[in-house]
Write a protein that holds these residues in place. Structure first.
Motif, short mmCIF file in Angstrom:
data_model
loop_
_atom_site.label_atom_id
_atom_site.label_comp_id
_atom_site.label_asym_id
_atom_site.label_seq_id
_atom_site.Cartn_x
_atom_site.Cartn_y
_atom_site.Cartn_z
N VAL A 41 0.92 -1.22 0.01
CA VAL A 41 0.06 0.12 -0.07
C VAL A 41 0.89 1.33 -0.22
O VAL A 41 0.53 2.22 -0.81
CB VAL A 41 -1.00 0.05 1.08
N VAL A 42 1.97 1.18 0.79
CA VAL A 42 2.83 2.34 0.83
C VAL A 42 3.45 2.80 -0.42
O VAL A 42 3.66 3.83 -0.90
CB VAL A 42 3.85 2.26 1.98
N VAL A 43 4.03 1.47 -1.20
CA VAL A 43 4.57 1.64 -2.66
C VAL A 43 3.71 2.34 -3.55
O VAL A 43 4.05 3.24 -4.23
CB VAL A 43 5.13 0.17 -2.83
N ILE A 44 2.45 1.86 -3.50
CA ILE A 44 1.31 2.34 -4.28
C ILE A 44 1.20 3.70 -4.02
O ILE A 44 0.95 4.56 -5.18
CB ILE A 44 -0.04 1.43 -4.23
N PHE A 45 1.07 4.29 -3.03
CA PHE A 45 0.89 5.40 -2.40
C PHE A 45 1.96 6.61 -3.03
O PHE A 45 1.52 7.43 -3.57
CB PHE A 45 0.62 5.63 -0.92
N PHE A 46 3.27 5.86 -2.80
CA PHE A 46 4.36 6.85 -3.43
C PHE A 46 4.45 7.03 -4.81
O PHE A 46 4.71 8.15 -5.14
CB PHE A 46 5.73 6.25 -2.71
N ILE A 47 4.07 5.86 -5.48
CA ILE A 47 3.96 5.96 -6.88
C ILE A 47 2.84 7.00 -7.26
O ILE A 47 3.31 7.77 -8.57
CB ILE A 47 3.59 4.44 -7.48
N ALA A 48 1.66 6.92 -6.53
CA ALA A 48 0.66 7.89 -7.16
C ALA A 48 1.20 9.31 -6.92
O ALA A 48 0.92 10.19 -7.63
CB ALA A 48 -0.50 7.61 -6.47
#
Length: 61
Positions: A41-48
């Motif tokens: 979830v954190v990785v997806i958030f940073f990519i966004a």
């Protein structure tokens, strides 16, 4: 003959009960599972966030 019909009825009832109870068992998630999901979830958030920053930069020019 009557006994075999009764036996078949019992077997079919037992099979139906087994089919109903198959999907009810759930394993408790371990600490590793929870950490892995949070990291995803954190990785997806940073990519966004990074993609949005590039979008804002491109729009301003």
């Amino acid at each position: 003959m009557k006994e075999t019909k009764d036996d078949k009825k019992l077997q079919s009832q037992n099979e139906k009960e087994k089919k109903v109870t198959k999907g009810k068992h759930k394993e408790e998630p371990t600490l590793g599972d929870i950490v892995f999901r949070v990291l995803i979830v954190v990785v997806i958030f940073f990519i966004a966030v990074i993609a949005y920053a590039f979008y804002i930069q491109g729009k301003g020019m």
